[in-house]
Write a protein that holds these residues in place. Structure first.
Motif, short mmCIF file in Angstrom:
data_model
loop_
_atom_site.label_atom_id
_atom_site.label_comp_id
_atom_site.label_asym_id
_atom_site.label_seq_id
_atom_site.Cartn_x
_atom_site.Cartn_y
_atom_site.Cartn_z
N TYR A 173 14.10 -4.36 30.48
CA TYR A 173 13.75 -5.05 29.61
C TYR A 173 14.52 -5.49 28.47
CZ TYR A 173 9.71 -1.63 30.46
OH TYR A 173 8.66 -1.27 30.74
N TYR A 174 14.03 -7.43 28.57
CA TYR A 174 14.53 -7.96 28.25
C TYR A 174 13.39 -8.85 26.36
CZ TYR A 174 17.12 -8.76 32.52
OH TYR A 174 17.53 -8.52 33.90
N CYS A 175 14.34 -8.52 25.60
CA CYS A 175 13.85 -9.51 24.74
C CYS A 175 14.09 -11.02 24.36
CB CYS A 175 14.77 -8.92 23.32
SG CYS A 175 16.64 -9.34 22.17
N ASN A 176 13.29 -11.69 24.12
CA ASN A 176 13.87 -12.78 23.66
C ASN A 176 13.47 -13.20 21.89
OD1 ASN A 176 10.90 -12.95 24.21
ND2 ASN A 176 11.00 -14.71 23.81
N ALA A 177 13.83 -14.66 22.38
CA ALA A 177 13.08 -14.78 20.54
C ALA A 177 13.32 -16.76 20.32
CB ALA A 177 14.32 -14.39 18.93
N ASP A 178 12.44 -16.50 19.78
CA ASP A 178 12.48 -18.47 20.01
C ASP A 178 12.43 -18.91 18.53
OD1 ASP A 178 9.70 -20.72 18.88
OD2 ASP A 178 10.78 -21.46 20.60
N LEU A 179 13.88 -19.39 17.88
CA LEU A 179 14.12 -19.21 17.10
C LEU A 179 15.70 -20.83 16.88
CD1 LEU A 179 17.71 -19.30 17.11
CD2 LEU A 179 17.13 -16.65 17.45
N ARG A 180 15.28 -21.37 15.90
CA ARG A 180 16.12 -22.49 15.24
C ARG A 180 16.91 -22.46 14.85
NH1 ARG A 180 13.10 -27.07 10.72
NH2 ARG A 180 15.57 -27.66 10.89
N ARG A 181 18.09 -22.71 15.10
CA ARG A 181 19.81 -22.77 14.51
C ARG A 181 19.89 -23.44 13.41
NH1 ARG A 181 23.85 -21.79 19.23
NH2 ARG A 181 25.35 -20.77 17.89
N THR A 182 20.58 -22.55 12.60
CA THR A 182 20.84 -23.43 11.53
C THR A 182 21.92 -24.76 11.31
OG1 THR A 182 21.56 -21.04 9.95
CG2 THR A 182 22.31 -23.51 9.72
N GLY A 183 21.37 -26.08 11.49
CA GLY A 183 21.79 -27.14 11.06
C GLY A 183 20.76 -27.80 12.49
N TRP A 184 20.22 -27.30 12.90
CA TRP A 184 19.36 -28.06 14.37
C TRP A 184 18.14 -28.45 13.80
CZ3 TRP A 184 20.47 -25.45 20.21
CH2 TRP A 184 22.15 -25.62 20.03
N SER A 185 17.51 -29.35 15.05
CA SER A 185 16.15 -30.19 14.63
C SER A 185 14.76 -29.64 14.95
CB SER A 185 15.87 -31.70 14.73
OG SER A 185 15.74 -31.44 15.90
N ARG A 186 15.51 -28.47 16.20
CA ARG A 186 13.79 -27.80 16.67
C ARG A 186 14.13 -26.27 16.96
NH1 ARG A 186 13.30 -31.16 22.05
NH2 ARG A 186 13.04 -33.32 20.64
N SER A 187 13.43 -25.90 17.66
CA SER A 187 14.09 -23.91 18.38
C SER A 187 14.08 -24.65 19.67
CB SER A 187 12.44 -23.32 17.83
OG SER A 187 11.36 -24.30 18.31
N THR A 188 14.53 -23.17 19.86
CA THR A 188 15.04 -22.97 21.07
C THR A 188 14.74 -21.10 21.69
OG1 THR A 188 17.25 -24.89 21.51
CG2 THR A 188 16.42 -23.02 22.73
#
Length: 121
Positions: free
Chosen positions: A93-108
């Motif tokens: 089982y793998y978790c994933n997160a669509d998140l935006r890092r501090t200082g970045w303009s888009r999520s990954t």
């Protein structure tokens, strides 16, 4: 360094329960959706469940009524409560997160390393 760390996997008998956790850490500005996927030997990775930042959930038909996803936004953590487990739930089982890092303009989208769940009959 950004990390998603899963825990809670293991060996359980048919009909048993397990609770998976996945904590995201690092320079995180915001997290959109979080979720769980799984991959059994010889199979493709498949979606299990997702949850948005506002708590809207989605489940694969195979786990509806047995699995419950939740998240603690303050802890950047997503959970998967699994009940009435079946042998066909055996997978990594793998978790994933669509998140935006501090200082970045888009999520990954980021992935955890996976945790093994084995359901024995």
């Amino acid at each position: 360094q950004l990390q998603l760390v899963e825990s809670g996997g293991g060996l359980v008998q048919v009909g048993g329960s397990l609770r998976l956790s996945c904590a995201a850490s690092g320079s995180i500005f915001s997290i959109n959706s979080m979720g769980w996927h799984r991959q059994a030997p010889g199979n493709q990775r498949e979606l299990v469940s997702t949850i948005t930042s506002t708590g809207r959930t989605n489940y694969a038909d195979s786990v509806k009524g047995r699995f419950t996803i939740s998240r603690d936004n303050a802890k950047n953590t997503v959970y998967l409560q699994m009940t009435n487990l079946k042998p066909e739930d055996t997978a990594v089982y793998y978790c994933n997160a669509d998140l935006r890092r501090t200082g970045w303009s888009r999520s990954t989208n980021y992935w955890g390393q996976g945790t093994q769940v084995t359901v024995s009959s």
